[in-house]
Design a protein around this motif. Structure first.
Motif, short mmCIF file in Angstrom:
data_model
loop_
_atom_site.label_atom_id
_atom_site.label_comp_id
_atom_site.label_asym_id
_atom_site.label_seq_id
_atom_site.Cartn_x
_atom_site.Cartn_y
_atom_site.Cartn_z
N GLN A 1 12.53 2.66 3.45
CA GLN A 1 13.02 4.02 3.30
C GLN A 1 14.27 4.23 4.15
N GLN A 2 14.93 5.35 3.95
CA GLN A 2 16.09 5.68 4.78
C GLN A 2 15.68 5.77 6.24
N GLY A 3 16.57 5.33 7.12
CA GLY A 3 16.27 5.36 8.54
C GLY A 3 15.43 4.19 8.99
N GLY A 4 15.18 3.23 8.08
CA GLY A 4 14.46 2.03 8.49
C GLY A 4 12.95 2.20 8.55
N GLN A 5 12.41 3.30 8.00
CA GLN A 5 10.97 3.51 8.02
C GLN A 5 10.31 2.76 6.87
N TYR A 6 9.17 2.12 7.16
CA TYR A 6 8.46 1.34 6.15
C TYR A 6 7.40 2.21 5.49
N MET A 7 7.20 1.97 4.20
CA MET A 7 6.09 2.60 3.48
C MET A 7 5.56 1.57 2.50
N SER A 8 4.26 1.51 2.38
CA SER A 8 3.67 0.54 1.47
C SER A 8 4.22 0.75 0.07
N SER A 9 4.61 -0.37 -0.56
CA SER A 9 5.22 -0.30 -1.88
C SER A 9 4.18 -0.30 -2.99
N GLY A 10 2.94 -0.58 -2.65
CA GLY A 10 1.93 -0.72 -3.69
C GLY A 10 2.01 -2.09 -4.31
N HIS A 11 1.00 -2.50 -5.05
CA HIS A 11 0.94 -3.85 -5.57
C HIS A 11 1.36 -3.94 -7.02
N ASP A 12 1.78 -2.84 -7.65
CA ASP A 12 2.24 -2.90 -9.03
C ASP A 12 3.45 -3.81 -9.16
N PHE A 13 4.31 -3.80 -8.14
CA PHE A 13 5.49 -4.64 -8.18
C PHE A 13 5.11 -6.10 -8.19
N HIS A 14 4.08 -6.48 -7.43
CA HIS A 14 3.61 -7.85 -7.47
C HIS A 14 3.10 -8.21 -8.86
N LYS A 15 2.41 -7.30 -9.51
CA LYS A 15 1.94 -7.56 -10.88
C LYS A 15 3.12 -7.73 -11.82
N ASP A 16 4.15 -6.91 -11.63
CA ASP A 16 5.33 -7.01 -12.49
C ASP A 16 5.99 -8.38 -12.39
N LEU A 17 5.86 -9.00 -11.21
CA LEU A 17 6.43 -10.33 -10.99
C LEU A 17 5.40 -11.44 -11.17
N HIS A 18 4.18 -11.07 -11.58
CA HIS A 18 3.09 -12.00 -11.85
C HIS A 18 2.62 -12.72 -10.59
N MET A 19 2.83 -12.10 -9.42
CA MET A 19 2.38 -12.66 -8.15
C MET A 19 1.07 -11.99 -7.74
N ALA A 20 0.31 -12.66 -6.88
CA ALA A 20 -0.90 -12.04 -6.34
C ALA A 20 -1.23 -12.70 -5.00
N PHE A 21 -1.99 -11.95 -4.17
CA PHE A 21 -2.25 -12.40 -2.80
C PHE A 21 -3.70 -12.11 -2.42
N TYR A 22 -4.20 -12.94 -1.52
CA TYR A 22 -5.45 -12.66 -0.82
C TYR A 22 -5.09 -12.27 0.62
N TYR A 23 -5.58 -11.12 1.08
CA TYR A 23 -5.33 -10.65 2.44
C TYR A 23 -6.60 -10.77 3.26
N PHE A 24 -6.51 -11.28 4.46
CA PHE A 24 -7.71 -11.57 5.25
C PHE A 24 -8.53 -10.32 5.54
N TRP A 25 -7.92 -9.16 5.47
CA TRP A 25 -8.64 -7.92 5.77
C TRP A 25 -9.34 -7.32 4.54
N GLN A 26 -9.22 -7.98 3.41
CA GLN A 26 -9.82 -7.45 2.19
C GLN A 26 -11.01 -8.29 1.74
N ASP A 27 -11.84 -7.70 0.88
CA ASP A 27 -13.12 -8.32 0.50
C ASP A 27 -12.94 -9.63 -0.24
N ASP A 28 -11.92 -9.73 -1.13
CA ASP A 28 -11.74 -10.97 -1.89
C ASP A 28 -11.57 -12.17 -0.98
#
Length: 627
Positions: free
Chosen positions: A372-399
């Motif tokens: 975001q403007q001013g260098g602030q981060y905000m979660s982009s959501g995972h739809d963009f990863h789907k659009d690029l056909h990428m996927a991830f496992y995160y250690f903090w999640q159930d999968d």
């Protein structure tokens, strides 16, 4: 970085571009300081510790002196002089160090350590003050400055307010003892780690404490350019309390642990292998790198470990330019050197991959944050990863937990059949993110390259998304969280920048941490600080230090520094009356730099003559010396 600058130059030699003038920020001294440099250079070296460099002190002192330094900073441990308590001092170690320093005409900045044999100074005041009094009286007239406890603000065992009150009490009493024992001695504040302006305020708010010390000092291991802001913050905190004191930077440095920080293996081994699997020759290809400061996406030259050695040409573009990239002319793109990317440009990036482009993602989980403007981060959501056909496992999640994939892997290997050797160490600060094929579509393929986890449960942490569905391009990715740049070239490039910025801001003395690396544990960053190897073989940074002290020797006028957009420029006059102009840019420069000096010889940060008339500033300082 020399080859990178050459490639940047090759990309623009057909133009007449000159670096444009932006709003210029002029930096002037924030603190009381001399107009010329005097005994300004120092090293931290553990020459007072028998388990470290005491028995190597003659070599330490000789190499420090030959590099151009006049100061050595080392700990005067209470346990060394009073191993059995205050009744039985043992002075042989410190006496020997003093004799060696005096023989080599080196000045010593001793650190009064905060612990006695029993406890912290404020919990064993009797023992601590006896230790201080003994040392100051013994070395009266031989040691002129005493630093009172190192990085006390970083102690985590105390509530911050209580810690400040404890230190203020000890500092006041210690100053009284020092001045009573040696009226000419100066009291140096305990070097604050991580700047520590809040701690400084809390300490100085205690009555009588502001008068207890003569020199204020702090430590920073961040980029040299950030020092300008840190000095400004420190000056503001001092001004708020009416403090006007000289300031020293008693620790700054850069570590070069093998294999933990450098991404050279990613670029020189993994990326060429991945390109081979895709049938693309990177040495015949152009790669575009998004360098968009307006969107908080600057491409830092310190990040580009080996990129220029892999691709035929590096081209720097803005986010807006992604839409116009010709995938045949520019088949590769680094959209971001981090986990953030502006959401408004996501569709352009997807279209680039749809048209057959290959994006390379060298850090963590790309596009996880929307910048975001001013260098602030905000979660982009995972739809963009789907659009690029990428996927991830995160250690903090159930999968990830269901698959028994650990946060910090204790096992790793190249994928079967690859023969790759590149890998990296995982730690709590550099934990794992795992790659998944969960968003692939018909025709797509995921090719694992590196695996990590446990021997029984593991998943890819680097690989290739070879997309042959609605997207026709590729993604080469590693999820390594730790940023790049921990190499000896980057260390060498940083030396002069740190000193020039500090001197321009008004620091009277700067100490590099440290001279000789211990190199005892390849996983320990602390073990690889130092501009010389364990056996005193010099790293490139040693030559850079020697070059700096020749270009900006004691007796020179204090550098006048300005920041002109991405360009940093400093000027000074040496004792031989020659004018020197120094320039650098850690963000790729958009064109040539023309020095203000009419007749000058140019040298790079290592002291090598620069013969080309076309100078493209890089992360290493270029010096222009008047004839």
């Amino acid at each position: 970085m020399k080859s990178l600058r050459a490639i940047i130059l090759a990309a623009i030699v057909t133009t007449t571009t000159v670096i444009a003038t932006a709003q210029v920020r002029r930096i002037t001294p924030y603190f009381p300081c001399s107009p010329t440099l005097s005994d300004a250079y120092g090293f931290c070296s553990h020459i007072t510790r028998p388990f470290a460099d005491f028995y190597l002190r003659q070599s330490d002192l000789r190499y420090a002196r030959e590099a151009g330094a006049k100061w050595i900073r080392s700990d005067f441990d209470c346990a060394t002089v009073m191993p059995e308590g205050k009744e039985h001092p043992r002075d042989s170690i410190f006496d020997a160090v003093m004799k060696s320093c005096e023989a080599d005409d080196m000045r010593l900045l001793p650190i009064l350590t905060g612990r006695t044999n029993k406890a912290w100074a404020w919990d064993d005041e009797d023992g601590f003050y006896a230790y201080v009094d003994h040392l100051v009286r013994r070395y009266k007239g031989r040691i002129g400055y005493w630093e009172v406890i190192n990085e006390v603000n970083l102690l985590r065992d105390y509530e911050p307010g209580q810690l400040a009150r404890n230190y203020a009490k000890v500092l006041r009493r210690t100053a009284t003892i020092i001045r009573a024992a040696d009226k000419d001695a100066k009291v140096v504040f305990g070097g604050m780690g991580e700047n520590g302006t809040r701690f400084l305020g809390d300490v100085c708010d205690e009555p009588g404490t502001a008068e207890a010390f003569d020199i204020l000092n702090f430590h920073s291991y961040d980029s040299p350019e950030q020092l300008a802001d840190y000095f400004a913050e420190l000056a503001a905190a001092m001004s708020k309390r009416g403090l006007s004191k000289p300031v020293w930077l008693t620790e700054t440095g850069f570590t070069t642990p093998p294999g933990t920080g450098s991404h050279e293996g990613f670029w020189r081994e993994l990326v060429p292998y991945a390109c081979g699997k895709l049938g693309i020759n990177p040495r015949k290809s152009e790669i575009a790198v998004v360098c968009n400061a307006e969107e908080n996406l600057p491409a830092n030259l310190e990040q580009m470990d080996g990129v220029a050695d892999v691709f035929r040409r590096v081209r720097y573009i803005k986010c807006n330019d992604i839409a116009g990239l010709n995938v045949k002319r520019t088949p590769f793109l680094i959209p971001s050197y981090g986990e953030y990317f502006p959401k408004e440009y996501e569709a352009r990036l997807v279209d680039y991959v749809r048209r057959g482009g290959t994006i390379i993602c060298p850090i963590g989980v790309p596009f996880y944050y929307d910048m975001q403007q001013g260098g602030q981060y905000m979660s982009s959501g995972h739809d963009f990863h789907k659009d690029l056909h990428m996927a991830f496992y995160y250690f903090w999640q159930d999968d990830c937990k269901r698959l028994n994939l650990p946060e910090v892997p204790d096992w790793g290997a190249c994928a079967p059949g690859t023969g790759l050797k590149y890998a990296w160490n995982f730690t709590k600060q550099n934990s794992a993110r795992y790659l998944s094929s969960g968003n692939l579509r018909a025709g797509d393929e995921f090719i694992p390259l590196l695996l990590a986890g446990t021997r029984e449960h593991h998943a890819p942490v680097a690989g290739i998304y070879k997309l042959r569905s609605d997207l026709r391009g590729n993604i080469i990715i590693q999820t390594r969280v730790l940023p790049p740049g921990r190499n000896e070239t980057t260390q060498a490039e940083r030396v002069a920048r740190a000193y020039i910025v500090s001197f321009a801001c008004g620091a009277d003395k700067v100490f590099w941490y440290h001279l000789r690396a211990f190199e005892t544990d390849s996983t320990d960053w602390e073990s690889y600080f130092g501009i010389m190897h364990k056996d005193f073989t010099p790293k490139p940074a040693y030559a850079a230090y020697r070059t700096l002290t020749r270009m900006l020797p004691d007796g020179s006028s204090r550098p006048q520094l300005e920041q002109d957009g991405t360009l940093w420029r400093a000027t000074w006059t040496r004792p031989d009356r020659r004018r020197v102009e120094a320039v650098w840019s850690v963000v790729p420069a958009p064109g040539y730099y023309k020095p203000n000096l009419r007749r000058a010889k140019a040298y790079d940060y290592m002291g090598r003559p620069v013969r080309s008339r076309h100078i493209v500033p890089g992360a290493g300082v270029t010096y222009f010396v008047s004839e």
